[in-house]
Enzyme design. Structure first.
Site: not given
Lengths: 407, 407
Positions: B151, B322, B355
């Site tokens: 991330s 995601d 995610h």
């Protein structure tokens, strides 16, 4: 021009689905064109507005407002338009719970002379439908030629086919669904929390004092992201810095000044600023809850069972870039119609505009809508996923996938 | 067990990318295993935490915290795990601007003896990288075997390849991107507005008084929706009512009681309640802005140009469900690597977990990561989109489309 009637009708005592009553339900509405009974039916078309829309579907009538409050479907409804007001008698009513003249939180409670605020009864989509039925009775309209509406208004349309299956010949739920999914329920719940946690909300009793504008602005911004698609936001704003100062100034810290104020923020701030001027925070709580609560199958064994009594035709329209009310949800609704033997076409519009497409792509929405109103499913511009799929697993209506994540 | 070192280092004066300095940058870190120089390099692996993560990547070390603050990648980092602490010397540092012991808004400003608050300098991803380099110098670590992170931590990884191209042999940006898109920028901006418009925020000077918990909770809820996928939310929560009362009570109006408190709300409220206990609102402003501001190509002619000086290998991992950091963004990054002649594999993991997948699917993340650390791109479990696509227009890595909108 055709004739336009704009007004408010007192419909007397009204008992909401929750069991609570008010002594006199007022409904603000507009009606365009001339009513003509036709055999068992009529030339009347009811248009259902979306979450924050108003009765002013096509002409300038509500002063000092903007966005969906004023002439929000002007490209679709009017003389010579897809919903032709020289041909149809078009009625649009502000739903109970809203803030454009119908009974709702900001309207006056006759018993107290003060705004209802959160003493107003909880409102459901079913209440919207029943209020519209009562208004049409007042206007002398029995059976409708069609009920048409987008987004939450499309849920309203579906509810007509369930509650008054004999009163409608053709329904057109546009960018709608049988129910919202968990992702949208979450975002709507967050939006409501933004309003109620604004200190100015004061338990809903802010009338005559400061309006919880920050909370309402945040709620609208969350909603606004749902109305756009990843693709349309990328193309429209990208990561560009805005060439101007903030229109609406949320508080900010010193460090913020080091980073760009971006186009996308500027857009959201501008839209939010317009919105807080035109909409009531309590109404936003009430109407989002009605939308979230709506479930076509409630009280039935399923969606098909709910639609079983409806004997008219249905045109469903969906938009490939829409992640609020998805193509897949409309297709699921089309399958329910087929199962219920409701003649249906699911017309998929290719668009990157997200949920907003039903408002901003009139050139794509108009032709199938016009032809369906005129000729039903035989309408020339009406397409259906079933004919396109043709037994193929990879159906033609699937470009939602590309449009949301392409580029 | 392997040895674990947990501490804070004073790194002296530090000038941030914005030009402002602080007299002494403190960096909290943890280090697992034993450092071994190896030829020109070493066995050191730097792990970069995500937005709200901490240095406590694998063991219990930070008391009274939860979520990403404690052992957030325990299934990936540890003895015998994919990042094997019996083999590698694993370092993780809390980034400047955060709130787990490194210098940042809630830390003490030595000049005043009070928390910095919003007097703390603006922080960028580049600052994170330079602080990590300084810490590693202190720890006696020169060239790294690998830098790994997910991330925002994946952006941190990319920045290592740009700022210190000769210091890293292998990079692994997981669920990352060269930059955020407009949709994510919008949602992050809304989250920050929720914090700064909370009356308790007080311009950032709330230390010793009430914390702006409502604003931080809202910000986290907006973020949380970005971490999940439409599919996973549908499967996990659907429209079900929660069988319990609200964990975190936002204010609500009377009408709310007529409608169900849903599972998805309960989940978001519970997660937000945990989050406000563990995270600092000003840090949330600072770190989201660093993430939003990050752009791999900044100062270069493009992404490929930025990566041109890097001579190591790269493994990119992305997850089909995601929508925060998309498969398409990772593929675009892979193309930039190929253009820059950086040996790269883009390993796409099929997952509906959105995610969050990089945290909750260790069985899918571990094998390619382990093999890449050991054998580079020749690693057995390492797959690449280029080999799968095989010249076909409809590439195999595209199931993001199905996973987000299926069902």
């Amino acid at each position: 021009m055709t004739s336009v009637e704009s007004g408010t009708r007192s419909l007397g005592e009204f008992t909401f689905e929750c069991g609570e009553s008010i002594g006199d339900l007022e409904v603000a509405y507009e009606a365009y064109g001339d009513f003509e009974p036709q055999g068992e039916g009529s030339n009347a078309v009811l248009v259902c507005h979306a979450l924050t829309g108003s009765q002013n579907v096509a002409s300038e009538g509500v002063p000092g407002t903007s966005g969906q409050a004023r002439a929000w479907w002007n490209d679709i409804v009017g003389p010579g338009k897809a919903i032709d007001t020289t041909k149809y008698y078009v009625v649009c009513a502000n739903v109970p719970g809203s803030c454009y003249g119908s009974s709702g939180p900001p309207a006056e409670n006759p018993k107290t002379g003060e705004p209802w605020g959160t003493d107003f009864p909880p409102v459901t989509v079913g209440d919207w439908t029943r209020a519209q039925r009562r208004l049409l009775d007042e206007l002398g309209v029995g059976r409708l030629h069609a009920v048409v509406g987008g987004s939450a208004g499309g849920m309203n349309v579906l509810d007509w086919a369930v509650q008054y299956p004999d009163d409608v010949a053709r329904i057109v739920p546009v960018a709608a669904a049988a129910r919202l999914d968990a992702q949208c329920l979450a975002l709507d719940a967050i939006a409501r929390r933004a309003i109620t946690s604004d200190d100015d909300w004061q338990g809903g009793d802010y009338y005559g004092a400061a309006k919880p504008t920050d909370g309402l602005a945040l709620a609208r911004q969350v909603g606004h992201v749902m109305y756009l698609s990843k693709t349309s936001m990328g193309e429209r704003f990208g990561r560009r810095a805005a060439g101007r100062d903030a229109v609406r100034s949320f508080p900010a810290d010193r460090a913020a000044g080091y980073f760009p104020y971006r186009e996308v923020e500027s857009y959201l701030d501008y839209q939010a600023e317009k919105f807080v001027d035109r909409f009531d925070p309590n109404s936003y709580l009430y109407l989002t809850r009605a939308m979230d609560d709506y479930d076509l199958s409630e009280g039935y064994e399923g969606d098909a069972d709910a639609l079983a009594a409806y004997e008219g035709e249905a045109l469903l329209m969906s938009f490939t870039g829409d992640w609020h009310f998805t193509v897949a949800q409309s297709e699921s609704l089309a399958e329910a119609c087929r199962e219920a033997s409701v003649p249906v076409a699911h017309h998929v519009v290719g668009s990157d505009h997200g949920h907003d497409a039903f408002l901003v792509e009139p050139e794509k929405v108009g032709p199938p809508l016009r032809d369906f109103l005129a000729d039903g499913l035989a309408g020339r511009a009406v397409h259906d996923t079933a004919e396109e799929a043709d037994g193929d697993e990879e159906t033609e209506f699937a470009p939602v996938h590309n449009s949301l994540f392409g580029g």
